[in-house]
Structure formats: C-alpha cells, structure tokens
Write a protein that holds these residues in place. Structure first.
Motif, PDB file in Angstrom:
ATOM      1  N   PHE A 108       3.867  -0.905   3.556  1.00 25.17           N
ATOM      2  CA  PHE A 108       2.292   0.698   4.098  1.00 25.17           C
ATOM      3  C   PHE A 108       3.660   1.929   3.431  1.00 25.17           C
ATOM      4  CE2 PHE A 108      -2.302   1.852   3.600  1.00 25.17           C
ATOM      5  CZ  PHE A 108      -2.055   3.426   3.698  1.00 25.17           C
ATOM      6  N   ILE A 109       3.292   2.525   2.347  1.00 22.37           N
ATOM      7  CA  ILE A 109       4.226   3.783   2.755  1.00 22.37           C
ATOM      8  C   ILE A 109       3.781   5.073   2.227  1.00 22.37           C
ATOM      9  CG2 ILE A 109       6.152   5.341   1.031  1.00 22.37           C
ATOM     10  CD1 ILE A 109       7.277   2.384  -0.263  1.00 22.37           C
ATOM     11  N   ASN A 110       4.499   6.187   3.902  1.00 18.87           N
ATOM     12  CA  ASN A 110       3.511   6.777   3.664  1.00 18.87           C
ATOM     13  C   ASN A 110       4.048   8.391   2.363  1.00 18.87           C
ATOM     14  OD1 ASN A 110       1.508   7.141   5.512  1.00 18.87           O
ATOM     15  ND2 ASN A 110       3.404   6.971   6.881  1.00 18.87           N
ATOM     16  N   VAL A 111       3.084   8.906   2.189  1.00 21.56           N
ATOM     17  CA  VAL A 111       3.835   9.683   1.023  1.00 21.56           C
ATOM     18  C   VAL A 111       3.120  11.259   1.080  1.00 21.56           C
ATOM     19  CG1 VAL A 111       3.871  10.209  -2.492  1.00 21.56           C
ATOM     20  CG2 VAL A 111       3.620   8.041  -0.995  1.00 21.56           C
ATOM     21  N   HIS A 112       4.610  12.078   1.066  1.00 22.20           N
ATOM     22  CA  HIS A 112       4.094  13.850   1.273  1.00 22.20           C
ATOM     23  C   HIS A 112       4.935  14.460  -0.220  1.00 22.20           C
ATOM     24  CE1 HIS A 112       2.835  16.923   3.786  1.00 22.20           C
ATOM     25  NE2 HIS A 112       3.879  17.381   3.123  1.00 22.20           N
ATOM     26  N   ASN A 113       4.516  14.722  -0.926  1.00 18.73           N
ATOM     27  CA  ASN A 113       4.494  15.177  -1.917  1.00 18.73           C
ATOM     28  C   ASN A 113       3.517  16.292  -2.790  1.00 18.73           C
ATOM     29  OD1 ASN A 113       6.414  15.613  -3.722  1.00 18.73           O
ATOM     30  ND2 ASN A 113       6.074  14.096  -5.484  1.00 18.73           N
TER      31      ASN A 113
ATOM     32  N   ALA B 289       0.897  -1.246  -0.157  1.00 22.23           N
ATOM     33  CA  ALA B 289      -0.295  -0.062  -0.562  1.00 22.23           C
ATOM     34  C   ALA B 289       1.077   0.771  -0.033  1.00 22.23           C
ATOM     35  CB  ALA B 289      -0.903  -0.067   0.903  1.00 22.23           C
ATOM     36  N   SER B 290       0.390   2.016  -0.164  1.00 20.05           N
ATOM     37  CA  SER B 290       1.202   4.179  -0.414  1.00 20.05           C
ATOM     38  C   SER B 290      -0.386   4.536  -0.498  1.00 20.05           C
ATOM     39  CB  SER B 290       2.155   3.595  -1.703  1.00 20.05           C
ATOM     40  OG  SER B 290       2.513   4.946  -1.641  1.00 20.05           O
ATOM     41  N   GLY B 291       0.165   5.905   0.068  1.00 18.56           N
ATOM     42  CA  GLY B 291      -0.532   6.427   0.071  1.00 18.56           C
ATOM     43  C   GLY B 291      -0.099   7.836   0.867  1.00 18.56           C
ATOM     44  N   GLY B 292      -1.443   8.593   1.271  1.00 21.78           N
ATOM     45  CA  GLY B 292      -0.965  10.272   1.797  1.00 21.78           C
ATOM     46  C   GLY B 292      -1.757  11.454   1.856  1.00 21.78           C
ATOM     47  N   SER B 293      -1.573  12.363   2.333  1.00 18.77           N
ATOM     48  CA  SER B 293      -2.327  13.568   2.031  1.00 18.77           C
ATOM     49  C   SER B 293      -1.271  14.203   2.651  1.00 18.77           C
ATOM     50  CB  SER B 293      -3.468  13.762   3.712  1.00 18.77           C
ATOM     51  OG  SER B 293      -2.888  13.755   4.532  1.00 18.77           O
ATOM     52  N   VAL B 294      -1.441  15.811   3.063  1.00 23.27           N
ATOM     53  CA  VAL B 294      -0.578  17.052   2.928  1.00 23.27           C
ATOM     54  C   VAL B 294      -1.673  17.850   4.025  1.00 23.27           C
ATOM     55  CG1 VAL B 294      -0.373  19.456   2.885  1.00 23.27           C
ATOM     56  CG2 VAL B 294      -0.090  17.779   0.146  1.00 23.27           C
TER      57      VAL B 294
END
Length: 382
Positions: A72-77, A48-53
């Motif tokens: 599960f990778i957290n994304v902040h981009n 899983a990969s996902g995120g929010s700002v």
C-alpha cells in the motif's frame, strides 16, 4: 504484463461537510462501495495506492478493511494526489505485478483551510506579504489578464457558475445542490474582482475509490468495465504563469495543462474532437474557461460563444463538469481528481441518473490542476 487496464468498481462518499466522520473514514466508505460495485472482496486486492493532503495516511485504512499484508503506497502530491494514486494502481497492473488494484483519495478540510506558507513552495516572504499566497487573489489576477487578452465577459464567468450549480442539483454526491441564477451570481459579494463568492469552490470533505483490473480479470469476473486509455501529468515548464509563480515572462512560456493534455491524447491515439464528456478543473469560474482552451477543446476567446449557446451543458456538444465540478462539489484535495474520473466512469456506464449525458458517451476526459503548477489528465473509453 497487461497493456489494457480497466476500472471495474467505483465508489464515492458524498462531498461537503460530515462532522461525525473523519476524512479517512470517508475513504473507507468509498472503498467498500467500490469493492461491492466490482463484486470482489478486500482480500482479492493485490496492490493499493492512496492519500490525502490533510486527513492522514491512507494505509491506516487496512485497520478497517483487513490486515492482508498487501503493498500500500501513501501518496501526498497536492491536487494531483488522486491522479498519482490512479497512476500507481494502473502501473501495478500494467507491469504484471497484480490483476486487481485500488486507488483511493479522501480529505477533510476545515473552514479557513488552504493557508499555504511561502517557504513551503520555495518562495520568499515578500510573496506572502503582498497577498499573493492568497489563491483567490492570484486566480482573480490571472483571469483578469485572460479576459483582457481574449475578450471574455464577466457574464460568461457567471454562466460557468450557473451551469455548475444547475448540474450539482442533479447529483447525489454534490455539496451545493440548489440552482443559483445568473443575476444572483453576478451581484453576490465580491471576493477578488472579477470573481464573486459563487465563482469560487470551497475547501470540503469527501472520499473516492476506484477498483482497477487487468483484461484477464475483467473477463473472469464479467465486469462492467471502463478502459483507461491514457494517464499523463506534467509539472510547470519554463516561463509558465501558474499559481504561486512569483513572476510572469513576456512573451509567456509553456503551460503544464497543455503538455499533459497533448501527452494524454497522443497516448490514447485520439484528439479533442473525439471526447464525449469532460471534467475540467474549476477551482473558480475563470479556471474552467482557461482550461477549455488549454486542453484543446476550443481556441482562446471562443468560450464566449460556447457559453452563449450552451455547448458545454449536459445536452450540449461537449458536456463539461456534469456533476457540478469543484464549484458545486467543493474541493477535498486528495479526492477531487478521482471524483472527476468517477464521474466519467458513471457517465460511460450510463449510470449518472438525472445528469446522464445523452447519445451513449464512449470517451471521457478528466483534467486536474493544482499548486504550484501541475496538471494531470486521464482518458477513459468504453
């Protein structure tokens, strides 16, 4: 290894305002909907990969979905959060790491959000003191220059917003679901000349999730899948004039959207003329106009003819922003890029209801753009 990766499940939490539900909870809602659409369980997911700002870390979602120990990778981009999550999930399957993965994006922006600080973008204090960190002002100045260089009228800016609200009225997940006529848009209070209040998107809330699978898993499940033909994103090149850029060079340099678009078309082995439906970043009306040319769908200045003839309407030769785009849906940053891909998946599966593009679309194109000058493009086919 799997050189073909498919989207077999898509879910969305309606964009807008949901006071009694957190941003992360909206992501969980979308993910459960996507799992149900794919016909699988959370325990079947291998990555899983996902995120929010602004709504917290995505991996906390396992508390609601189940403690299965998956990576599960957290994304902040920034605005590319959703696109980056999709890229990670795609690569996990393409590399042979797993057969099923998810990409999820969500956010919850309060009124008055997007108050960026110069130091966070490597800019001096004077840049903020002159008002340039106020993105409405920057985008207005940028489209003013484009209008003068390429003969774009203010009426065409209004037609972009008119189309967005007309399409949003047909879409269940849109925030603004009432048509607004051209005269009202043009005569509305001015935010930054030449853009009125109806020509800007608003900070919003929402969540989107996509379930991806290898070709082997797609066949095993007998899924109604859409293939990901390419994903590309690029940061700003030398001499580009992008949001939060402190200067402009003459003659101007390259543009991140042009580079991302060219890379995506090259990977997919097709050109702009092959696209049946497109979702383009429309932070404000001028952005959609400029991005039509930067993505290769028309030459600079031809947008006047496109909007006068309705060529980007749902029934036109290239429907653009068929769910109303950011203008009608608002912009929860972590979810916005995935919303575009979700919309193309619905269109290619023939599930878009009242906003369904005619003539059985086979190629969907999505483009997201954000600060401080980065663009991501995804092409899906059926």
């Amino acid at each position: 290894m799997s050189d073909k990766v498919y989207i077999i499940g898509a879910g969305i939490h309606a964009f807008g305002r949901t006071p009694d539900r957190s941003g992360r909870a909206q992501g969980v809602f979308a993910l459960r909907q996507a799992l149900a659409d794919a016909g699988i369980e959370w325990a079947d997911i291998g990555f899983a990969s996902g995120g929010s700002v602004a709504a917290g870390s995505a991996d906390i979602m396992v508390n609601d979905l189940g403690l299965t120990s998956l990576p599960f990778i957290n994304v902040h981009n920034g605005c590319a959060t959703g696109g980056s999550a999709l890229t990670s999930a795609h690569n996990a399957i393409a590399s042979g790491m797993c057969d099923v993965a998810v990409a999820v994006g969500f956010d919850k922006h309060e009124r008055g959000a997007f108050n960026a600080k110069p130091s966070n973008y490597g800019l001096p204090a004077w840049y903020g003191e002159t008002g340039m960190m106020l993105t409405t002002q920057f985008f207005a100045l940028k489209i003013q220059r484009y209008m003068q260089l390429h003969g774009i009228s203010r009426e065409t800016l209004g037609r972009v917003a008119e189309k967005a609200f007309r399409n949003g009225a047909l879409c269940d997940h849109a925030w603004r679901r009432s048509p607004v006529d051209l005269e009202t848009i043009l005569n509305a209070p001015m935010v930054n000349d030449p853009l009125t209040k109806y020509m800007f998107c608003s900070p919003a809330e929402g969540g989107v999730a996509l379930v991806l699978a290898s070709e082997k898993k797609l066949r095993e499940l007998g899924s109604d899948g859409v293939r990901i033909d390419s994903i590309a994103f690029r940061t700003r090149p030398e001499g580009s004039f992008e949001v939060f850029a402190p200067s402009i060079r003459t003659p101007p340099g390259g543009k991140p959207t042009v580079l991302a678009s060219q890379a995506a078309f090259e990977q997919a082995g097709i050109g702009p003329g092959d696209v049946d439906v497109a979702q383009l970043q429309d932070t404000e009306s001028g952005a959609e106009i400029m991005h039509m040319a930067e993505n290769g769908f028309c030459a600079d200045g031809e947008q006047e003819e496109w909007f006068a003839n309705g060529w980007s309407e749902i029934g036109g030769k290239l429907p653009i922003n068929t769910d109303g785009g950011c203008l009608a849906c608002g912009e929860p940053v972590g979810a916005s890029g995935l919303r575009q891909v979700y919309e193309n998946v619905q269109q290619l599966r023939g599930r878009a209801g009242a906003r369904q593009v005619p003539r059985d679309p086979k190629v969907g194109y999505s483009h997201v753009y954000g600060a401080p000058g980065l663009s991501a493009v995804a092409i899906v086919t059926r």
